[in-house]
Design a protein around this motif. Structure first.
Motif, PDB file in Angstrom:
ATOM      1  N   LYS A   1       0.845  -1.195   0.000  1.00 20.79           N
ATOM      2  CA  LYS A   1       0.000   0.000   0.000  1.00 20.79           C
ATOM      3  C   LYS A   1       0.875   1.237   0.000  1.00 20.79           C
TER       4      LYS A   1
ATOM      5  N   PHE B   1       0.232   5.405  -0.282  1.00 23.85           N
ATOM      6  CA  PHE B   1      -0.707   6.516  -0.442  1.00 23.85           C
ATOM      7  C   PHE B   1      -0.090   7.553  -1.368  1.00 23.85           C
ATOM      8  N   VAL B   2      -0.907   8.047  -2.291  1.00 25.12           N
ATOM      9  CA  VAL B   2      -0.453   9.129  -3.170  1.00 25.12           C
ATOM     10  C   VAL B   2      -1.279  10.361  -2.826  1.00 25.12           C
ATOM     11  N   LEU B   3      -0.608  11.405  -2.366  1.00 24.93           N
ATOM     12  CA  LEU B   3      -1.310  12.614  -1.960  1.00 24.93           C
ATOM     13  C   LEU B   3      -1.235  13.626  -3.099  1.00 24.93           C
ATOM     14  N   HIS B   4      -2.319  13.643  -3.901  1.00 25.29           N
ATOM     15  CA  HIS B   4      -2.276  14.435  -5.129  1.00 25.29           C
ATOM     16  C   HIS B   4      -2.144  15.926  -4.871  1.00 25.29           C
ATOM     17  N   HIS B   5      -2.595  16.367  -3.700  1.00 29.43           N
ATOM     18  CA  HIS B   5      -2.549  17.814  -3.459  1.00 29.43           C
ATOM     19  C   HIS B   5      -1.368  18.220  -2.580  1.00 29.43           C
TER      20      HIS B   5
ATOM     21  N   ARG C   1      -7.453  -1.905   8.346  1.00 31.37           N
ATOM     22  CA  ARG C   1      -8.509  -1.383   7.473  1.00 31.37           C
ATOM     23  C   ARG C   1      -8.555  -2.130   6.136  1.00 31.37           C
TER      24      ARG C   1
ATOM     25  N   ALA D   1     -11.594  -4.119   3.884  1.00 33.35           N
ATOM     26  CA  ALA D   1     -11.835  -3.472   2.582  1.00 33.35           C
ATOM     27  C   ALA D   1     -12.213  -2.008   2.750  1.00 33.35           C
ATOM     28  N   ASN D   2     -11.859  -1.432   3.892  1.00 36.66           N
ATOM     29  CA  ASN D   2     -12.097   0.002   4.071  1.00 36.66           C
ATOM     30  C   ASN D   2     -11.029   0.771   3.277  1.00 36.66           C
ATOM     31  N   TYR D   3      -9.808   0.282   3.320  1.00 32.55           N
ATOM     32  CA  TYR D   3      -8.765   0.793   2.444  1.00 32.55           C
ATOM     33  C   TYR D   3      -8.645  -0.155   1.260  1.00 32.55           C
ATOM     34  N   ARG D   4      -8.378   0.418   0.115  1.00 30.75           N
ATOM     35  CA  ARG D   4      -8.326  -0.385  -1.101  1.00 30.75           C
ATOM     36  C   ARG D   4      -7.019  -1.162  -1.177  1.00 30.75           C
TER      37      ARG D   4
ATOM     38  N   GLN E   1      -4.166  -2.326  -3.259  1.00 28.49           N
ATOM     39  CA  GLN E   1      -3.559  -1.953  -4.536  1.00 28.49           C
ATOM     40  C   GLN E   1      -2.832  -3.126  -5.164  1.00 28.49           C
TER      41      GLN E   1
ATOM     42  N   ASP F   1     -17.498   4.101   2.425  1.00 31.08           N
ATOM     43  CA  ASP F   1     -16.396   4.378   3.345  1.00 31.08           C
ATOM     44  C   ASP F   1     -15.038   4.254   2.641  1.00 31.08           C
TER      45      ASP F   1
ATOM     46  N   ASP G   1     -10.335   6.478   1.817  1.00 27.01           N
ATOM     47  CA  ASP G   1      -9.128   6.182   1.045  1.00 27.01           C
ATOM     48  C   ASP G   1      -9.333   6.645  -0.399  1.00 27.01           C
TER      49      ASP G   1
END
Ligand SMILES: Nc1ncnc2c1ncn2[C@@H]1O[C@H](COP(=O)(O)OP(=O)(O)OP(=O)(O)O)[C@@H](O)[C@H]1O
Ligand SMILES: Nc1ncnc2c1ncn2[C@@H]1O[C@H](COP(=O)(O)OP(=O)(O)OP(=O)(O)O)[C@@H](O)[C@H]1O
Ligand SMILES: [Mg+2]
Ligand SMILES: [Mg+2]
Lengths: 234, 270
Positions: free
Chosen positions: A14, A16-20, A57, A61-64, A66, B249, B254
């Protein structure tokens, strides 16, 4: 022995990509493998930011997911959360995997007893039975009866957390995910929750948890699963 | 009192989806309303559609609800006894009947969904008469039941909705729609015109009814907290296209797409 296996994680990654934030990349999980069997309480262990909550999470499946797979034994079949349809995920959550977050998500106007009973009502249990089990759990966790009919918005942090735990435990899910469920509790209530975790485990639940409190961790863990913080991406 | 089991719909196929939206595009001349939207909806699922103003939410909802023919793509509905059928290939009379019985449509402005000058009771009873019920006493009883279920005072049954508050009008609109036991509800910003305190009450009511009745619903909202509370699934639209979709959610906790990340980070807490 494999009949006992309930959770099977392979190569879970996993980032995370923070686009902003200029597209900052935050690698958190780097190929996690994890097996969890019935009757086990695996405690995720590592420093703050190591990705313990992220892994938990992902099991809900709360977080996807990848890369890699997260398989849950659901109604006798393996379901891979990485490619399951939305309605399969909802079914897994309704019947197999329970998740107790660190904070209660209050629903306006819904009283504590109802909030705790909801998972059973949703599964078709008669209201009277659902409410009596909800009441028994709230009583065991020392939530004063005069609070049961009130929406928890005004409850203290510890009271809300106990409502949240009761809601998570009422369905006797085969897989139970606990993210610091005892953080807001006093010693007496921590001990009650530790007992409940032990009971669920002995009844055959496969439990994955995060506990910062050494005493609780030592009490409930059958095994630690270490997670290390990853170096930041260039 | 009507119960969920008494109204349990007979399905032509319990396996297939209730609704299948396939590559729906709606253009207004040169301008895009919505473009290339696809998803399946199953019985009992509540799907929210969120996105900024002008992103095509209402356009998409109207296409799906049989109110505006797509420029391209199909909308299929699982008809009792027949299975999935393209709704825009049904006769106009059949589509109208479907919309009046199997579906409900809750408008943002209750005045668009109610007849404001006839009595509250007539607003609810009308849908029953439209499907052929002619028994006055039974219509009045059923109407009273539904008013109670949406927490309206039945002593107001003969009053015109023009004399109701906005929140009461919205609940009346919901009762009017539910009285025929629809399987699918369409709602366009059902709470947007209400005070925050009244919103919470209406949302709670909708949530309870949807799960009790096993309703499927598509709810357009710009309010992510509404989506969080009501919907199992969430679509995010931008410039007419769906940029992200998933369990509610997942999308909120996410978010993957830059636009979704912006949307989620710009609200205090959803
Ligand atoms: N939804 C998200 N979007 C972006 N970054 C996230 C998200 N969730 C977690 N992270 C980041 O991933 C890293 C791991 O977070 P996580 O919450 O999993 O850590 P943790 O091990 O549970 O820490 P703690 O012990 O403090 O709770 C952190 O740097 C966090 O900021
Ligand atoms: N009847 C119409 N004729 C021409 N253009 C239209 C028409 N209806 C909508 N549009 C255009 O299509 C686009 C999508 O509009 P739509 O009403 O679907 O947006 P929306 O997401 O519902 O916005 P809002 O949140 O403001 O209600 C907009 O650019 C709008 O100007
Ligand atoms: Mg954490
Ligand atoms: Mg609109």
């Amino acid at each position: 022995m494999t009949a006992d296996l309930m959770v099977r994680v392979r190569g879970l990654r996993k980032t995370f990509v923070l686009h902003h934030q200029n597209g900052a990349r935050l690698p958190v999980l780097d190929g996690v493998d994890l097996d969890v069997r019935r009757g086990e309480c695996v405690v995720l262990h590592g420093p703050s930011g190591a990705g313990k909550s992220t892994l938990l999470r992902s099991l809900y499946a709360n977080y996807r997911i990848q890369q890699g797979s997260v398989e849950i034994r659901h109604a006798g079949e393996w379901v891979n959360l990485a490619d399951a349809a939305p309605r399969e995920l909802l079914a897994v959550r309704a019947q197999t995997v329970g998740y107790v977050s660190q904070f209660l998500r209050v629903i306006p106007r819904v009283p504590a007893l109802e909030l705790v009973a909801q998972p059973l009502l949703g599964a078709g249990v008669a209201r009277r039975d659902a409410e009596s089990r909800a009441g028994a759990l709230l009583a065991r966790m020392n939530v004063p009866e005069k609070l049961w009919s009130l929406p928890p918005a005004t409850f203290s942090g510890g009271e809300q957390q106990r409502v949240n735990i009761a809601r998570g435990f009422i369905s006797r899910f085969p897989v139970l995910l606990l993210d610091e469920p005892t953080a807001a509790l006093d010693a007496a209530n921590r001990a009650v929750v530790a007992d409940m975790i032990d009971d669920a485990r002995r009844e055959g639940a496969a439990i994955v948890g995060i506990f910062h409190d050494d005493e609780v961790r030592g009490r409930v863990a059958t095994r630690l699963h270490p997670l290390a913080a990853l170096p930041e991406a260039a | 009192m009507a119960t969920a089991s008494a109204s349990a719909p007979e399905f032509s196929s319990t396996h297939g989806p209730l609704l299948r939206v396939n590559a729906v595009t709606r253009l207004y001349g040169e301008r895009t309303g919505c473009r290339n939207v696809s998803f399946d909806l199953h019985q009992g699922e509540v799907l929210a559609i969120a996105g900024e103003s002008g992103s095509g939410k209402t356009t998409l909802l109207n296409c799906i609800a049989g109110r505006s023919r797509p420029t391209a793509g199909t909308v299929e509905y699982n008809l009792r006894h027949e299975g999935l059928r393209d709704i825009y290939r049904l006769s106009e009379a059949r589509l109208r009947l479907l919309a009046r019985t199997d579906w409900g449509f809750v408008h943002q402005n209750p005045r668009d969904g109610l007849r404001i000058d006839v009595s509250a009771g007539a607003n609810v009873g009308e849908r029953l008469m439209a499907i052929g019920d002619r028994h006055y006493g039974r219509i009045r009883d059923t109407t009273g039941d539904w008013m109670r279920r949406v927490e309206l005072d039945t002593s107001r049954i003969d009053d015109a909705p023009a004399t109701f508050s906005g929140g009461m009008q919205q609940r009346l609109q919901i009762a009017r729609n539910l009285v025929t036991h629809p399987r699918l509800m369409f709602m366009d910003e059902p709470t947007a015109s209400l005070d925050v305190s009244v919103q919470a009450r209406l949302l709670d009511l909708l949530r309870g009814l949807a799960s009790e009745l096993g309703l499927a619903a598509i709810v357009v909202t710009h309010d992510l907290a509404v989506a969080r509370l009501l919907a199992h699934r969430l679509l995010i639209m931008k410039s007419g296209e769906v940029v992200e979709s998933g369990l509610t959610d997942q999308v909120l906790d996410d978010p993957q797409h830059p636009y979704t990340q912006l949307l989620v980070s710009s609200v205090l807490q959803a």
